[in-house]
Design a protein around this motif. Structure first.
Motif: not given
Length: 72
Positions: A31-40
Protein backbone atom coordinates in the motif's frame (compact mmCIF):
# COMPACT_ATOMS: atom_id res chain seq x y z
CA UNK A 1 -4.72 12.86 -31.12
CA UNK A 2 -4.14 16.25 -29.50
CA UNK A 3 -1.50 15.38 -26.88
CA UNK A 4 -1.19 18.94 -25.59
CA UNK A 5 -4.89 18.96 -24.74
CA UNK A 6 -4.77 15.42 -23.35
CA UNK A 7 -1.78 16.15 -21.08
CA UNK A 8 -3.52 19.29 -19.83
CA UNK A 9 -6.56 17.34 -18.72
CA UNK A 10 -7.00 16.67 -15.00
CA UNK A 11 -9.24 13.75 -15.93
CA UNK A 12 -6.35 12.17 -17.86
CA UNK A 13 -4.03 12.41 -14.84
CA UNK A 14 -6.70 11.05 -12.49
CA UNK A 15 -7.20 8.12 -14.86
CA UNK A 16 -3.43 7.54 -15.07
CA UNK A 17 -3.11 7.53 -11.28
CA UNK A 18 -6.07 5.16 -10.96
CA UNK A 19 -4.72 2.73 -13.54
CA UNK A 20 -1.26 2.80 -11.97
CA UNK A 21 -2.73 2.09 -8.53
CA UNK A 22 -4.76 -0.82 -9.87
CA UNK A 23 -1.75 -2.31 -11.66
CA UNK A 24 0.38 -1.99 -8.52
CA UNK A 25 -2.27 -3.72 -6.41
CA UNK A 26 -2.55 -6.52 -8.96
CA UNK A 27 1.23 -6.86 -9.03
CA UNK A 28 1.28 -7.26 -5.25
CA UNK A 29 2.97 -3.98 -4.39
CA UNK A 30 2.45 -2.75 -0.88
CA UNK A 31 0.00 0.00 0.00
CA UNK A 32 2.86 2.36 0.80
CA UNK A 33 4.36 1.92 -2.67
CA UNK A 34 1.01 2.45 -4.39
CA UNK A 35 0.39 5.65 -2.42
CA UNK A 36 3.84 7.02 -3.25
CA UNK A 37 3.54 6.29 -6.97
CA UNK A 38 0.02 7.72 -7.11
CA UNK A 39 1.34 10.85 -5.40
CA UNK A 40 4.14 11.21 -7.93
CA UNK A 41 1.73 10.80 -10.86
CA UNK A 42 -0.70 13.39 -9.53
CA UNK A 43 2.14 15.82 -8.80
CA UNK A 44 3.54 15.46 -12.31
CA UNK A 45 0.04 15.92 -13.70
CA UNK A 46 -0.47 19.10 -11.70
CA UNK A 47 2.83 20.52 -12.93
CA UNK A 48 2.05 19.69 -16.58
CA UNK A 49 -1.43 21.24 -16.32
CA UNK A 50 0.05 24.38 -14.73
CA UNK A 51 2.74 24.73 -17.40
CA UNK A 52 0.27 24.32 -20.26
CA UNK A 53 -2.19 26.76 -18.66
CA UNK A 54 0.53 29.38 -18.16
CA UNK A 55 1.71 28.92 -21.74
CA UNK A 56 -1.84 29.48 -22.95
CA UNK A 57 -2.22 32.64 -20.84
CA UNK A 58 1.17 33.96 -21.95
CA UNK A 59 0.31 33.37 -25.61
CA UNK A 60 -3.02 35.16 -25.19
CA UNK A 61 -1.36 38.09 -23.42
CA UNK A 62 1.33 38.36 -26.10
CA UNK A 63 -1.37 38.54 -28.76
CA UNK A 64 -3.20 41.34 -26.95
CA UNK A 65 0.05 43.26 -26.32
CA UNK A 66 0.89 43.15 -30.04
CA UNK A 67 -2.52 44.61 -30.90
CA UNK A 68 -2.18 47.47 -28.36
CA UNK A 69 1.36 48.43 -29.39
CA UNK A 70 1.30 50.71 -32.49
CA UNK A 71 5.05 50.22 -33.01
CA UNK A 72 4.89 46.44 -33.30
Amino acid sequence: MDWKRKLGSRKFWALTAGVATSVLVLAGAGEDTAVKITGVITTVGAVVVYILAEAHVDAANKGSEDEDDPVA
